[in-house]
Motif scaffolding. Sequence first.
Motif, PDB file in Angstrom:
ATOM      1  N   CYS A  17     117.926  33.155 -36.145  1.00 37.72           N
ATOM      2  CA  CYS A  17     116.863  32.423 -36.828  1.00 37.72           C
ATOM      3  C   CYS A  17     116.673  32.936 -38.251  1.00 37.72           C
ATOM      4  O   CYS A  17     116.449  32.155 -39.187  1.00 37.72           O
ATOM      5  CB  CYS A  17     115.548  32.538 -36.061  1.00 37.72           C
ATOM      6  N   ALA A  18     116.769  34.260 -38.410  1.00 33.84           N
ATOM      7  CA  ALA A  18     116.617  34.841 -39.752  1.00 33.84           C
ATOM      8  C   ALA A  18     117.732  34.394 -40.656  1.00 33.84           C
ATOM      9  O   ALA A  18     117.525  34.125 -41.857  1.00 33.84           O
ATOM     10  CB  ALA A  18     116.591  36.370 -39.643  1.00 33.84           C
TER      11      ALA A  18
ATOM     12  N   GLU B 255     117.027  30.784 -41.683  1.00 36.73           N
ATOM     13  CA  GLU B 255     115.965  30.704 -42.690  1.00 36.73           C
ATOM     14  C   GLU B 255     116.435  31.193 -44.052  1.00 36.73           C
ATOM     15  O   GLU B 255     115.955  30.716 -45.094  1.00 36.73           O
ATOM     16  CB  GLU B 255     114.769  31.544 -42.246  1.00 36.73           C
TER      17      GLU B 255
ATOM     18  N   ARG C 288     117.198  38.071 -26.910  1.00 35.87           N
ATOM     19  CA  ARG C 288     116.102  37.764 -27.834  1.00 35.87           C
ATOM     20  C   ARG C 288     116.388  38.301 -29.222  1.00 35.87           C
ATOM     21  O   ARG C 288     116.041  37.668 -30.228  1.00 35.87           O
ATOM     22  CB  ARG C 288     114.788  38.333 -27.287  1.00 35.87           C
ATOM     23  N   ARG C 289     117.031  39.491 -29.283  1.00 34.04           N
ATOM     24  CA  ARG C 289     117.378  40.064 -30.574  1.00 34.04           C
ATOM     25  C   ARG C 289     118.371  39.180 -31.316  1.00 34.04           C
ATOM     26  O   ARG C 289     118.248  38.941 -32.525  1.00 34.04           O
ATOM     27  CB  ARG C 289     117.950  41.471 -30.363  1.00 34.04           C
ATOM     28  N   ARG C 290     119.363  38.685 -30.593  1.00 30.73           N
ATOM     29  CA  ARG C 290     120.349  37.809 -31.224  1.00 30.73           C
ATOM     30  C   ARG C 290     119.702  36.508 -31.698  1.00 30.73           C
ATOM     31  O   ARG C 290     120.049  35.986 -32.755  1.00 30.73           O
ATOM     32  CB  ARG C 290     121.488  37.509 -30.245  1.00 30.73           C
ATOM     33  N   THR C 291     118.748  36.002 -30.919  1.00 31.89           N
ATOM     34  CA  THR C 291     118.046  34.781 -31.322  1.00 31.89           C
ATOM     35  C   THR C 291     117.265  35.001 -32.605  1.00 31.89           C
ATOM     36  O   THR C 291     117.291  34.168 -33.529  1.00 31.89           O
ATOM     37  CB  THR C 291     117.095  34.316 -30.198  1.00 31.89           C
ATOM     38  N   ARG C 292     116.570  36.149 -32.702  1.00 29.87           N
ATOM     39  CA  ARG C 292     115.816  36.453 -33.919  1.00 29.87           C
ATOM     40  C   ARG C 292     116.739  36.583 -35.120  1.00 29.87           C
ATOM     41  O   ARG C 292     116.436  36.110 -36.220  1.00 29.87           O
ATOM     42  CB  ARG C 292     115.016  37.745 -33.722  1.00 29.87           C
ATOM     43  N   GLU C 293     117.875  37.275 -34.907  1.00 28.18           N
ATOM     44  CA  GLU C 293     118.821  37.449 -36.007  1.00 28.18           C
ATOM     45  C   GLU C 293     119.383  36.111 -36.470  1.00 28.18           C
ATOM     46  O   GLU C 293     119.548  35.871 -37.676  1.00 28.18           O
ATOM     47  CB  GLU C 293     119.959  38.384 -35.569  1.00 28.18           C
TER      48      GLU C 293
END
Length: 221
Positions: A214-215, A218, A207-212
């Motif tokens: 996505c950031a 963006e 999940r952390r890698r997914t957030r990173e």
Amino acid sequence: MHHKEYLSAGDDAKLLPMMLPPENSELFVFGLAEDWKRFGEELAVDPAHTLTLWPGDDALTVESWTSSLAEDSSWRATALPPKSARPFLRVVVLDACYGQARQMFRAMRIRLPPDRNPPYVALRPSTLSVYHRAQKNYAAATAHREVLRICTVEAYALLLQELGECRSLCEALVGAVVTNNAALGHDPEVRPDSGMSVSSSSGAARRRRTREKCAQIEATP
């Protein structure tokens, strides 16, 4: 140790092999055939100086257990001799939640031959456990004696204390449980200077890698 506790970060029994000399502690996983075999062999080494910690109705006290030993056993003496002169004392501590521990205890009584089934000894804790699970489950019921359950490390420390071990050593063992509680609560003050190891395969890591990622997307013009 029950197999369901083996990979549990919240289990406290894993602290004992870290604090005791390697030759003085051994972990057996309930559910592994090879561990059950080794466990039986260990119990056969010196049955006279082997006991199980278990709060059964017919359990002995520490005092009554030592009184039942042979007259020439140095553990029976009122004033204990130096540690080097005492026979090695084997203590079976069943590590699991109560229902699983009861399952392991019953398996011992049924599957082990009588000469390898150690007598079981009950402790008499006078204070509530510092263990994080006990605080969560029993904090609202302090008036009831049955909730004075203690974790594996606390049980071992209390046994040592009743056998005459110095209080500072017993307090150090219990202190490790408090430190482990803080680590489970993500307290940075108990983390080593080198930092905590970070998993790359856990769900949180993914999940952390997914957030990173996505950031990064963006932020891309």
